[in-house]
Design an enzyme around this catalytic site. Structure first.
Site, PDB file in Angstrom:
ATOM      1  N   SER A 180       0.870  -1.179   0.000  1.00  0.00           N
ATOM      2  CA  SER A 180       0.000   0.000   0.000  1.00  0.00           C
ATOM      3  C   SER A 180       0.902   1.223   0.000  1.00  0.00           C
ATOM      4  CB  SER A 180      -0.844  -0.003   1.276  1.00  0.00           C
ATOM      5  OG  SER A 180      -1.503   1.247   1.454  1.00  0.00           O
TER       6      SER A 180
ATOM      7  N   TYR B 221      -1.848  -0.892  10.439  1.00  0.00           N
ATOM      8  CA  TYR B 221      -1.885  -1.066   8.980  1.00  0.00           C
ATOM      9  C   TYR B 221      -0.590  -0.534   8.351  1.00  0.00           C
ATOM     10  CZ  TYR B 221      -3.815  -1.040   4.215  1.00  0.00           C
ATOM     11  OH  TYR B 221      -4.039  -1.261   2.879  1.00  0.00           O
TER      12      TYR B 221
END
Ligand SMILES: NC(=O)c1ccc[n+]([C@@H]2O[C@H](COP(=O)([O-])OP(=O)(O)OC[C@H]3O[C@@H](n4cnc5c(N)ncnc54)[C@H](O)[C@@H]3O)[C@@H](O)[C@H]2O)c1
Length: 252
Positions: A144, A157
């Site tokens: 990501s 995350y």
């Protein structure tokens, strides 16, 4: 001409929705036979039927990527069914709660790391074990933009996606000599259930996320899937250890 994956076999985790589902469809369109894995059996079967109806070949294996035995069974099952694995897209991931770091419990933190880090590690471990024997392969991990820069209120995350990029680079260094390329995709905000969960389904919050990109929109799952197909294909034969940013310029 789009890259061809004719004759290849690809494993896709987290294939029941979003980016994983789109990637499985795109990989099949490019000619790969696809083994789709996730926890939701019915959704996987619908995907297999869709790929078959379009003339492709797919097979589902219900898998929780945090369970080592299930990951081992996934790779063994794929090899048994299709005779080998050439490519893998390790995509399964969760975002965890959106809140300041000091309010995270250790359980919440570890849950995200379990799926995103341990899950990716276990998949790579068993894929690589097979690919070393098989004489090569191409692995793509779903990281990501949050693996390259901090994402506010997403401590677990962001930590997990930085780790995915780290693991990608180490595996690229360790196995390049074995003919195995290991790369990552780093999507920005992409229009999936994950973004719906982050915005609570509020279109105004979704618009604010879209506005972070200079292109003023969310990415589509197909845009990520196209990059995955390219990274799996021989068209990217000298690309190894790369964290490919797909964010419409957000991080520029
Ligand atoms: N949507 C975005 O904005 C975005 C941006 C960057 C990266 N990503 C990454 O893309 C990947 C896919 O996310 P998405 O946006 O398509 O969301 P999604 O929620 O639609 O997909 C996540 C998939 O992972 C599966 N999954 C979760 N835990 C699992 C487990 N323990 N075992 C097996 N499967 C599991 C889910 O069932 C689902 O199929 C994730 O790794 C995510 O971090 C998404």
């Amino acid at each position: 001409m789009p890259p061809s994956l004719e004759g290849k076999v690809t494993v896709v985790t987290g294939a029941s929705s979003g980016i994983g589902r789109a990637a499985a469809l795109a990989l099949a369109r490019a000619g790969s036979r696809v083994v789709v894995a996730a926890r939701r059996e019915a959704k996987l079967q619908t995907l297999v039927d869709e790929i078959s109806a379009a003339g492709g070949e797919a097979f589902a294996i219900t898998t929780d990527v945090t369970d080592e035995e299930q990951v081992r069974a996934l790779i063994e099952g794929a090899v048994e069914r299709f005779g080998g694995i050439d490519c893998a897209f390790n995509n399964a991931g969760i975002e965890g709660p959106s809140k300041p770091a000091h309010t995270y419990s250790s359980e919440e933190f570890m849950q995200v790391l379990d799926v995103n880090c341990l899950g990716t590690f276990l998949c790579m471990k068993y894929e690589i074990e097979h690919m070393v024997e098989n004489g090569g392969g191409a692995i793509v991990n779903d990281a990501s933009v949050a693996g390259l820069r901090g994402m506010p209120r997403q401590v677990a995350y962001s930590a997990s996606k930085h780790a995915v990029i780290g693991m990608t680079k180490v595996a690229a260094l360790d196995y390049g000599g074995n003919g195995i390329r290991v790369n990552a995709v780093c999507p920005g905000f992409t229009d999936t259930d994950m973004v719906d969960r982050l915005t609570g389904g509020d279109p105004q919050r979704a618009e604010r996320l879209a506005a972070y990109s200079p292109m003023g929109r969310l990415g589509t799952v197909e845009e990520v899937a196209n990059a995955v197909v390219w990274l799996c294909s021989d068209e990217s034969s000298f690309t190894n250890g790369e964290a490919m940013v797909l964010d419409g310029g957000l991080s520029a």
